[in-house]
Design a protein around this motif. Sequence first.
Motif, PDB file in Angstrom:
ATOM      1  N   ASP A 279       4.304  33.269  86.053  1.00 36.87           N
ATOM      2  CA  ASP A 279       4.880  34.418  86.775  1.00 36.87           C
ATOM      3  C   ASP A 279       5.319  35.515  85.820  1.00 36.87           C
ATOM      4  OD1 ASP A 279       4.508  33.493  89.260  1.00 36.87           O
ATOM      5  OD2 ASP A 279       6.607  32.953  89.662  1.00 36.87           O
ATOM      6  N   GLU A 280       5.963  35.108  84.727  1.00 33.54           N
ATOM      7  CA  GLU A 280       6.446  36.103  83.765  1.00 33.54           C
ATOM      8  C   GLU A 280       5.272  36.828  83.117  1.00 33.54           C
ATOM      9  OE1 GLU A 280       8.890  34.674  80.498  1.00 33.54           O
ATOM     10  OE2 GLU A 280       8.776  36.642  79.563  1.00 33.54           O
TER      11      GLU A 280
ATOM     12  N   TYR B  38      11.681  41.108  84.183  1.00 36.28           N
ATOM     13  CA  TYR B  38      11.177  39.994  84.999  1.00 36.28           C
ATOM     14  C   TYR B  38      12.334  39.103  85.460  1.00 36.28           C
ATOM     15  CZ  TYR B  38       9.452  35.338  85.971  1.00 36.28           C
ATOM     16  OH  TYR B  38       9.245  34.115  86.553  1.00 36.28           O
TER      17      TYR B  38
ATOM     18  N   GLN C 185      14.381  40.543  88.245  1.00 35.61           N
ATOM     19  CA  GLN C 185      13.685  40.421  89.538  1.00 35.61           C
ATOM     20  C   GLN C 185      13.752  38.976  90.050  1.00 35.61           C
ATOM     21  OE1 GLN C 185       9.378  40.275  89.694  1.00 35.61           O
ATOM     22  NE2 GLN C 185       9.351  41.818  91.316  1.00 35.61           N
ATOM     23  N   LYS C 186      13.532  38.047  89.140  1.00 39.71           N
ATOM     24  CA  LYS C 186      13.514  36.627  89.536  1.00 39.71           C
ATOM     25  C   LYS C 186      14.878  36.205  90.093  1.00 39.71           C
ATOM     26  CE  LYS C 186      12.823  32.049  87.590  1.00 39.71           C
ATOM     27  NZ  LYS C 186      12.814  31.273  86.345  1.00 39.71           N
ATOM     28  N   HIS C 187      15.940  36.608  89.382  1.00 38.73           N
ATOM     29  CA  HIS C 187      17.272  36.166  89.805  1.00 38.73           C
ATOM     30  C   HIS C 187      17.800  36.962  90.994  1.00 38.73           C
ATOM     31  CE1 HIS C 187      17.282  33.380  86.584  1.00 38.73           C
ATOM     32  NE2 HIS C 187      17.325  34.296  85.636  1.00 38.73           N
TER      33      HIS C 187
ATOM     34  N   ALA D 135      15.836  37.562  93.572  1.00 39.28           N
ATOM     35  CA  ALA D 135      15.008  37.173  94.734  1.00 39.28           C
ATOM     36  C   ALA D 135      15.814  36.328  95.726  1.00 39.28           C
ATOM     37  CB  ALA D 135      13.797  36.405  94.242  1.00 39.28           C
TER      38      ALA D 135
END
Lengths: 252, 320
Positions: A44-45, A245, A248-250, A252
């Motif tokens: 993903d990253e 990244y 954005q991930k954290h 979500a």
Amino acid sequence: MIKLADGEFDPKKALEQYPEGSIEYDILSRMIKSDHLYNYSSQDELDFEITMRKNIVDSSIAVYRGRLAFRTFRESKCNEDYWVRRPDGGFVLKRDVKPADAINDIFRNPRKYGTECATVMVMIFYKSVLDIYGDKLFNNAFSEITLMNWQELDDLMGVATQRKVPDYFEGDCRYFRNPDVNPLTPEWQGENAIFLGGRKYFGHGIGIATPLMIIESLNSNRIEDAEASAYLMDTATRPDFRSLYLYQKHSA
Amino acid sequence: MPASSLGLLDNIRYSNGIQGLINYYRELLRCDLQKALDLINDPGLRFCTLYVLKSEVSGSETRGKLEPSYSTALELAGKLSGEVSPRFEKEVRAAGGNTAALLEWMFRTGLEEIEPDSEYELIMERIACLLVKSCNNRSILPELAELIFFRHRRGALIHELAWAFFEARCVESLPLIAYRLDSPDIRDVRLAIKLLGFIPADSMTYDKAMSWISGNRPFLYYTGESLHLDGRPQHYRVSLAAKYMCLPVSPDTGEPAVPLRDTGQELLVSFSKLSDSLQQKLADFSWYLYRQDNYEWNRWIRLSFKEQAERLNQMTGWLS
């Protein structure tokens, strides 16, 4: 070489995601072939960085097509519905304006803006994050924005200039230096340019051009009897893809 | 060239402000032309005052009666205020001493920027760039540093001035930036930290900066980086290979000032292949030992890199 912390990296499978000849394919294949080890926490990253690099290229082309004007800081201009122009020529996001709207306005109404090359690079970086984050996340992430070349950038954006990097990729901002520039036109002391792939760069004020064309442009703004030619420095200015990244991930 | 004592018109500008000066001078022109001419031709007049009165002294009653160098200064300012021919740079270089001296006077006595006036700022900026780049004048660097920090405090543009300052490639001028690390104004401190971003320090202080500069002085060279390239440009870099060999470098190129023999060249090539951290440690230790004990250094430099690192570790624990 690419290494993923959360599992085995499958080069063939990764490349199959993208059409051969695309910017994404080109970036990925050069990372795979490189002697340098590129570490990512996950696929993903890696995908995030490749997508954002593609966005940087697309945003550069959009700026070029929109004919955003080249102006020195002293003569810079902006759409004052969204931005406040400072005495030093930088632009600050107005209060009560949504950051995403303000960044999008630059690309929707480019004729209302004019600035020099580094600030345009920063506009491109912000637009590239916006296109990946979407309005809501972008507005949360960047509530205050200053556009003044490489100064006062948001920590989350993490823009940094790296020197002696092992590889250059599409979306890198490179710098062409003009050591014998005419001191009466110091705005030609160098050109920030986004690497678009192949032999093409986008330099604001010069356009989409090969390195030789950019160097010739800079050379035409040297002192008479100049001895040194402009040249491409071994630097790459990049946003902090990993931090962006993770945010954005954290979120979500 | 005019003397440096303050003119009466300068005093009026200080006391009554720009508009007060203009009003006073207009009235003087009307009722006492000779006194008006005497005052404007005062050898102590400052360029900023002359510039403020440029419209007043361009009238028919004063034409041809202005002190020639003042008249030329206003002509130069006019040329530098807007679209300027690129050829003008060469004209300045070709004109030599008189024009260079006049530009220097304009710069030194024009520092008190009269208003946040774009045109005047641009003129001063271009004079600074010409003096440093075309006239190789390094004597103005203290005033140039002053102007950079002054403009920064009021939020004005400093990029081209900072570029001119570092284009002088003058390592001796770095303390002019470093001493602002002790400024009571936090804006000065922040700018000094940014401009000295090439100095590795967790929390930069004047003492740390000066210690680093003095410890690396002979090996520093200008990189050509600027605020256009990076928010914290690395204006200078240390040539680790030269520091390791204890050979001073040219600040322009980073190459040793004295050409190396073949064996020296080979050693430098081998040194450049070491890891960055090992290069740093060997270079720092070599320069330290060279200054402490030249005899011991001569023995140490002849060892292999591995032996040098072992020796260094034994002597100081630098590699731990």
